[in-house]
Scaffold this motif. Structure first.
Motif, PDB file in Angstrom:
ATOM      1  N   PRO A  68       0.822  -1.238   0.000  1.00  0.00           N
ATOM      2  CA  PRO A  68       0.000   0.000   0.000  1.00  0.00           C
ATOM      3  C   PRO A  68       0.842   1.269   0.000  1.00  0.00           C
ATOM      4  O   PRO A  68       0.541   2.212  -0.747  1.00  0.00           O
ATOM      5  CB  PRO A  68      -0.825  -0.134   1.291  1.00  0.00           C
ATOM      6  N   ILE A  69       1.898   1.292   0.785  1.00  0.00           N
ATOM      7  CA  ILE A  69       2.697   2.533   0.861  1.00  0.00           C
ATOM      8  C   ILE A  69       3.523   2.721  -0.413  1.00  0.00           C
ATOM      9  O   ILE A  69       3.568   3.798  -1.000  1.00  0.00           O
ATOM     10  CB  ILE A  69       3.598   2.513   2.119  1.00  0.00           C
ATOM     11  N   TRP A  70       4.173   1.646  -0.847  1.00  0.00           N
ATOM     12  CA  TRP A  70       5.045   1.762  -2.019  1.00  0.00           C
ATOM     13  C   TRP A  70       4.241   2.105  -3.284  1.00  0.00           C
ATOM     14  O   TRP A  70       4.637   2.954  -4.078  1.00  0.00           O
ATOM     15  CB  TRP A  70       5.825   0.464  -2.214  1.00  0.00           C
ATOM     16  N   SER A  71       3.099   1.461  -3.438  1.00  0.00           N
ATOM     17  CA  SER A  71       2.324   1.688  -4.665  1.00  0.00           C
ATOM     18  C   SER A  71       1.707   3.082  -4.685  1.00  0.00           C
ATOM     19  O   SER A  71       1.355   3.585  -5.754  1.00  0.00           O
ATOM     20  CB  SER A  71       1.230   0.618  -4.810  1.00  0.00           C
ATOM     21  N   SER A  72       1.584   3.711  -3.504  1.00  0.00           N
ATOM     22  CA  SER A  72       0.985   5.053  -3.517  1.00  0.00           C
ATOM     23  C   SER A  72       2.049   6.152  -3.659  1.00  0.00           C
ATOM     24  O   SER A  72       1.701   7.332  -3.752  1.00  0.00           O
ATOM     25  CB  SER A  72       0.130   5.262  -2.265  1.00  0.00           C
TER      26      SER A  72
END
Ligand code: NAD
Length: 487
Positions: A59-63
């Motif tokens: 979630p963090i990396w893809s955002s």
């Protein structure tokens, strides 16, 4: 005894931490036959932990924005480049390749893979169409897929692994990578740089171990929706079977049996040294290496004489010696396999003009237990012979004569593979005609191994499914959605 020497012990890299494993596999230095390192023998449990870490990080990396990810990739490239010599030494020791090849090809390309995708991720555009009569616009949107499983072979270890990691994470996926159990050291070294580069924990996880155990656990994991694999056609078939119940997205870069077609108007001064390189570079252990050389009859004897004379000059020996051209083959088993092809060819009545079984191989004292072989040229071999049909993946090349353009196209296409071909001619019209009709994902004319990473890379027939490159990797590592807006 080999075990008495201090050996490197590798650990898996999961959720940003090095984690020991309960059992290990020995990995050898092919140029001495000694144990170089101990590699975790990971299985389901380790893969489970790595997938979980990758899922948590998604979630963090893809955002993050493409620019933020790009800056991190560039930083990682700088860090690897800073340690280039250390990486090159390790790659040469682990794989058997010459230090010169590792210094000039493997590690610089690994660095460039990160730089290239750090840049290309900033420049993609999506499609948009307008349907005026319906009052609609349609556009596409691309999003990262999730946890990518990346499986790589032993011939160009860090080069091919980073060719997958870089686009996967540039697009916003998180990854679980499994390098070859025979060449794991440089992947482990790269893990040590991830935190400093700013790669958040869990974005890149590396599990080491056997294909049938760690590799298969990754392929079968329900939370890994895409697998990017480079390796043999046989393993790819197994991966397709195992991933079928999950309908996974697959990218498969496989073996080759690559022809070089040399017409009588070729510039032999360029063609001969390049074809020697395309046959024997990296011990012939490159999927793109030439192993069938078709020479037009008018220049056949001259070509053969000159090619063999030059092949005999290639120096085989200690890979850390910068004057050496051919290092050690990856393993004892692989060396036996490559040698067995030469014996089979002789049994069928072919002639071995130089190399294996013909010329003496003198090795330095410290390398006598290594897995070395001289560059070997075979001729008078039939197109149906296993040496002309199967991938040998060693310093062995076959040279045969042909008469016409039509004939050579048919013969070049008469194998199950279709990865790369080389055409030598100064006739522009002929070059285009032949290139178009060859069943091959890549055709080089009057050169070899010149790559623009923007363009698709991959094979036809049994050489692969899908392509890799700026646009192709972007499409593979993202999910596309078509959105329609009516105003
Ligand atoms: P391989 O297929 O034996 O192994 C490749 C990787 O797959 C390794 O990491 C291995 O551990 C893993 N693996 C093995 N069995 C597996 C399974 N059942 N499930 C999941 N993973 C598994 O290939 P190799 O001997 O390491 O490499 C040589 C081959 O790779 C040659 O055929 C060569 O042509 C090919 N290759 C192709 C390209 C390309 O881009 N087309 C590039 C380099 C090498």
């Amino acid at each position: 005894m080999a075990h008495a020497k201090a050996v490197l012990v590798l650990e898996n890299f999961i959720a940003g931490k090095f984690v020991p494993c309960s059992s290990y596999i020995d990995s050898y230095n092919p140029s001495t036959g000694d144990i170089y390192c101990r590699v975790p023998d990971s299985g389901k449990e380790e893969v489970e932990a790595a997938v979980k870490a990758a899922k948590n990080a998604f979630p963090i990396w893809s955002s993050k924005s493409p620019l933020e990810r790009s800056q991190i990739l560039n930083k990682l490239a700088d860090l690897i480049e800073h340690d280039l010599e250390e990486f090159a030494q390790a790659e040469s020791k682990d794989q058997g390749k010459t230090i010169t090849f590792a210094r000039t090809v493997d590690i610089p390309r690994a660095v460039y893979n990160f730089r290239f995708f750090a840049s290309s991720i900033l420049h993609h555009t999506t499609e948009c169409t307008e349907m005026a009569t319906m009052g609609c616009v349609h556009y596409t949107s691309r999003t990262p897929v999730g946890v990518a499983g990346l499986i790589s072979p032993w011939n160009l270890p860090l080069y091919l692994l980073t060719w997958k990691i870089a686009p996967a994470i540039a697009c916003g996926n998180t990854v679980v990578a499994k390098p070859s159990e025979m060449t794991s050291v440089t992947a482990w070294m790269m893990c040590k740089l991830l935190e400093k580069a700013g790669v958040p924990h869990g974005v890149v996880n590396v599990v080491f171990g056997m294909g049938t155990k760690a590799g298969e656990a990754l392929v079968c994991h329900p939370d890994v929706p895409l697998i990017s694999f480079t390796g043999s056609t046989l393993t790819a078939q197994r991966i397709m079977e195992k991933s079928a119940p999950h309908c996974k997205r697959l990218s498969l870069e496989l073996g080759g049996k690559n022809p070089a077609i040399i017409f009588d108007d070729a510039d032999l001064a360029q063609c001969i040294p390049t074809t020697l390189r395309s046959s024997f570079a990296n011990q012939g252990e490159i999927c793109l290496c030439t192993s069938r050389i078709f020479v037009q009859r008018g220049i056949y004897s001259d070509f053969l004489k000159r090619f063999v004379a030059e092949a005999k000059k290639w120096k085989v020996g200690n890979p850390s010696d910068p004057t050496v051209d051919i290092g050690a083959l990856i393993s004892k088993e692989h060396l036996e396999k490559v040698r067995s092809y030469v014996k089979k060819a002789q049994a069928e009545g072919a002639r071995v003009l130089c190399g294996e079984g013909v010329d003496p191989l003198a090795l330095p004292a410290g390398n006598r237990k290594g897995y070395f072989m001289l560059p070997t040229v075979i001729t008078e071999v039939k197109d149906e012979s296993c040496c002309m049909q199967e991938e040998i993946f060693g310093p062995v090349t076959c040279i045969v004569a042909f008469d016409t353009e039509e004939e050579v196209i048919e013969r070049a296409n008469s194998v199950k593979y279709g990865l790369a071909a080389t055409v030598w001619s100064s006739n522009v019209g002929r070059v285009h005609r032949v290139a178009k009709r060859l069943q091959s994902g890549l055709v080089w004319t009057n050169c070899w191994l010149v790559r623009d990473l923007n363009l698709p890379f991959g094979g036809m027939k049994a050489s692969g499914v899908g392509r890799e490159g700026a646009k192709d990797s972007y499409e593979f590592f993202t999910e596309v959605k078509t959105i329609t807006i009516k105003h």
